[in-house]
Design an enzyme around this catalytic site. Structure first.
Site, PDB file in Angstrom:
ATOM      1  N   ARG A   1       0.678  10.292   0.449  1.00 54.64           N
ATOM      2  CA  ARG A   1       1.047  11.292   1.449  1.00 54.64           C
ATOM      3  C   ARG A   1       2.296  12.058   1.057  1.00 54.64           C
ATOM      4  O   ARG A   1       2.824  12.830   1.852  1.00 54.64           O
ATOM      5  CB  ARG A   1       1.292  10.614   2.804  1.00 54.64           C
ATOM      6  CG  ARG A   1       0.065   9.917   3.342  1.00 54.64           C
ATOM      7  CD  ARG A   1       0.314   9.315   4.711  1.00 54.64           C
ATOM      8  NE  ARG A   1      -0.700   8.327   5.016  1.00 54.64           N
ATOM      9  CZ  ARG A   1      -0.676   7.525   6.072  1.00 54.64           C
ATOM     10  NH1 ARG A   1       0.318   7.609   6.936  1.00 54.64           N
ATOM     11  NH2 ARG A   1      -1.631   6.641   6.265  1.00 54.64           N
TER      12      ARG A   1
ATOM     13  N   GLU B   1       0.853  -1.204   0.000  1.00 53.04           N
ATOM     14  CA  GLU B   1       0.000   0.000   0.000  1.00 53.04           C
ATOM     15  C   GLU B   1       0.881   1.243   0.000  1.00 53.04           C
ATOM     16  O   GLU B   1       1.536   1.570   0.989  1.00 53.04           O
ATOM     17  CB  GLU B   1      -0.891  -0.022   1.252  1.00 53.04           C
ATOM     18  CG  GLU B   1      -1.750   1.209   1.397  1.00 53.04           C
ATOM     19  CD  GLU B   1      -2.520   1.237   2.722  1.00 53.04           C
ATOM     20  OE1 GLU B   1      -2.791   0.162   3.307  1.00 53.04           O
ATOM     21  OE2 GLU B   1      -2.815   2.342   3.209  1.00 53.04           O
TER      22      GLU B   1
ATOM     23  N   LYS C   1     -11.004  -2.155   6.354  1.00 50.80           N
ATOM     24  CA  LYS C   1      -9.829  -1.848   7.173  1.00 50.80           C
ATOM     25  C   LYS C   1     -10.364  -1.405   8.539  1.00 50.80           C
ATOM     26  O   LYS C   1     -11.280  -0.579   8.606  1.00 50.80           O
ATOM     27  CB  LYS C   1      -9.060  -0.723   6.485  1.00 50.80           C
ATOM     28  CG  LYS C   1      -8.056   0.026   7.355  1.00 50.80           C
ATOM     29  CD  LYS C   1      -7.205   0.933   6.486  1.00 50.80           C
ATOM     30  CE  LYS C   1      -6.548   2.031   7.295  1.00 50.80           C
ATOM     31  NZ  LYS C   1      -5.363   2.598   6.631  1.00 50.80           N
TER      32      LYS C   1
END
Ligand code: 3PG
Length: 212
Positions: free
Chosen positions: A49, A45, A133
């Site tokens: 960011r 993943e 999640k």
């Protein structure tokens, strides 16, 4: 189960851990992904960011054999579109917002949305989600909290993320409603800066063995 839920389940079952990666250097991202795959961790993943996160994702998708490239911290419909174009095979969000869910429904890329309460989980179940999640896992209540949800919500399978480590991952993986965990400990900034790819492969191999 629909095709996208089946695809996300296969990704979650590929290894016990999905590394959460924060990276801005394309060359390092490719080396990191190769090191993780070599250790038996294919699903990766790449969080949105950093300014070049999408380029990192794209490079992993096109250059790293055996990787299952994914995008993390997907917050907006625009980002959902961008990660599809970059080659993401799954996307992860910390929560769920109506605009993002609409974009995910229209996208071929499966979304693993974040949820922390029974109500959030039930809302996502209404939309067809069976794989979520659990975030932020440790801060929200840890394995005992998540385990308590398996009896009333047995249809849902989770990837707990947030405060998960090599030490506490087995507590989550032992739960009946957990398929894998997510965590940043597989991609430590210091080892990436030192280009310690062998060290990262070693951490990945230990994570890959967590379920054995
Ligand atoms: C995150 O979104 O940063 C992930 O949940 C990773 O959390 P961690 O750094 O506690 O593993």
């Amino acid at each position: 189960m629909d095709e996208k839920q089946a695809a996300v389940e296969a990704t979650m079952r590929a290894a016990p851990v999905i590394p959460v990666v924060v990276i801005d250097d394309v060359k390092a991202a490719v080396s990191l992904a190769r090191a993780l795959v070599a250790g038996g961790i294919p699903a990766i993943e790449v969080t949105l960011r950093t300014p070049r996160a999408l380029d990192c994702l794209k490079a992993i998708a096109s250059e790293v054999e055996g990787a299952i490239p994914g995008a993390g911290t997907v917050l907006t419909p625009y980002q959902a579109d961008a990660v599809e174009k970059a080659g993401a095979r799954f996307m992860v969000s910390p929560g769920a917002a109506p605009g993002l869910l609409d974009a995910a429904a229209a996208s071929p890329v499966p979304l693993l949305p974040g949820a922390a309460t029974a109500s959030e989980m039930m809302t996502l179940m209404e939309q067809g989600y069976r794989h979520l999640k659990f975030f932020p896992a440790s801060q929200a209540g840890g394995p005992s909290y998540l385990g308590a949800l398996s009896s009333p919500l047995p249809q849902v399978r989770f990837c707990p993320t947030g405060g998960v480590s090599a030490a506490n991952a087995p507590d989550y993986l032992a739960l009946p409603n957990v398929l894998c965990v997510g965590g940043s400990w597989l991609a430590p900034a210091k080892r990436i800066a030192e280009e310690d790819w062998a060290g990262i492969t070693q951490i990945a191999a230990e994570a890959a063995a967590l379920n054995l």
